[in-house]
Enzyme design. Sequence first.
Site, mmCIF file in Angstrom:
data_model
loop_
_atom_site.group_PDB
_atom_site.id
_atom_site.type_symbol
_atom_site.label_atom_id
_atom_site.label_comp_id
_atom_site.label_asym_id
_atom_site.label_seq_id
_atom_site.Cartn_x
_atom_site.Cartn_y
_atom_site.Cartn_z
ATOM 1 N N LEU A 1 -23.176 8.883 -36.252
ATOM 2 C CA LEU A 1 -23.150 9.290 -34.709
ATOM 3 C C LEU A 1 -21.998 8.100 -34.448
ATOM 4 O O LEU A 1 -22.296 7.104 -34.585
ATOM 5 C CB LEU A 1 -24.422 8.643 -34.100
ATOM 6 C CG LEU A 1 -24.871 9.621 -33.431
ATOM 7 C CD1 LEU A 1 -26.074 9.734 -32.635
ATOM 8 C CD2 LEU A 1 -24.234 11.113 -32.827
ATOM 9 N N ASP A 2 -21.101 8.326 -33.610
ATOM 10 C CA ASP A 2 -19.557 7.882 -33.493
ATOM 11 C C ASP A 2 -20.028 6.706 -32.674
ATOM 12 O O ASP A 2 -21.379 6.674 -32.529
ATOM 13 C CB ASP A 2 -18.890 8.279 -32.580
ATOM 14 C CG ASP A 2 -18.096 9.321 -32.923
ATOM 15 O OD1 ASP A 2 -17.330 9.275 -34.271
ATOM 16 O OD2 ASP A 2 -17.363 10.728 -31.976
ATOM 17 N N THR A 3 -19.522 5.421 -32.260
ATOM 18 C CA THR A 3 -19.796 3.935 -32.232
ATOM 19 C C THR A 3 -20.013 4.057 -30.440
ATOM 20 O O THR A 3 -20.852 3.451 -29.700
ATOM 21 C CB THR A 3 -18.943 3.433 -31.898
ATOM 22 O OG1 THR A 3 -18.661 2.627 -33.741
ATOM 23 C CG2 THR A 3 -19.661 1.279 -32.457
#
Length: 180
Positions: free
Chosen positions: A42-44
Amino acid sequence: MPRLILFNKPYGVLCQFSDDRSDKPTLAQYVKAPGVYPAGRLDTDSEGLLLLTDDGRLQARIADPKFKLPKSYLVQVEGEPDLAALELLRCGVDLKDGRTRSAEAELIPAPDLWPRDPPVRFRKTVPDSWLRLTIREGKNRQVRRMTAAVGHPTLRLVRWQVGDWTLDGLAPGEWREVAV
């Protein structure tokens, strides 16, 4: 038996255990379970369900697009998508790296989620709305690029479900181990 951990990744947390000299928090600050690694990412700036396992085959089954495991997201978007925008999401969207597979897309009422820190920017003159979007692939930043491509940039992105596993009962930063 392989271990499988469901983790509610907070906004701003890197999906890795090492810090690589970053000033951002990592999984190591939340998950105290040695030997597990993320099955997918998951992206930051995304929140929600992250699966961690100690089993390479299970990790591949979860993360590899060839298994077409559905991933459902609650997506706050700028504006109010009309039926044409929803139909584009459902049929597949042309991105620079190719057309996405068909997706499930529906407008939903604002979900009862935890507050995000920092909060999503609010603009009086631009309405926002929520979608439930289910995809079966995992191109880089795919959901964000899909909503932008149909004219409704993503403001907040929460992965709610992967396969049969959901975030139900997990607050941000919490995790639990489940049977596989």
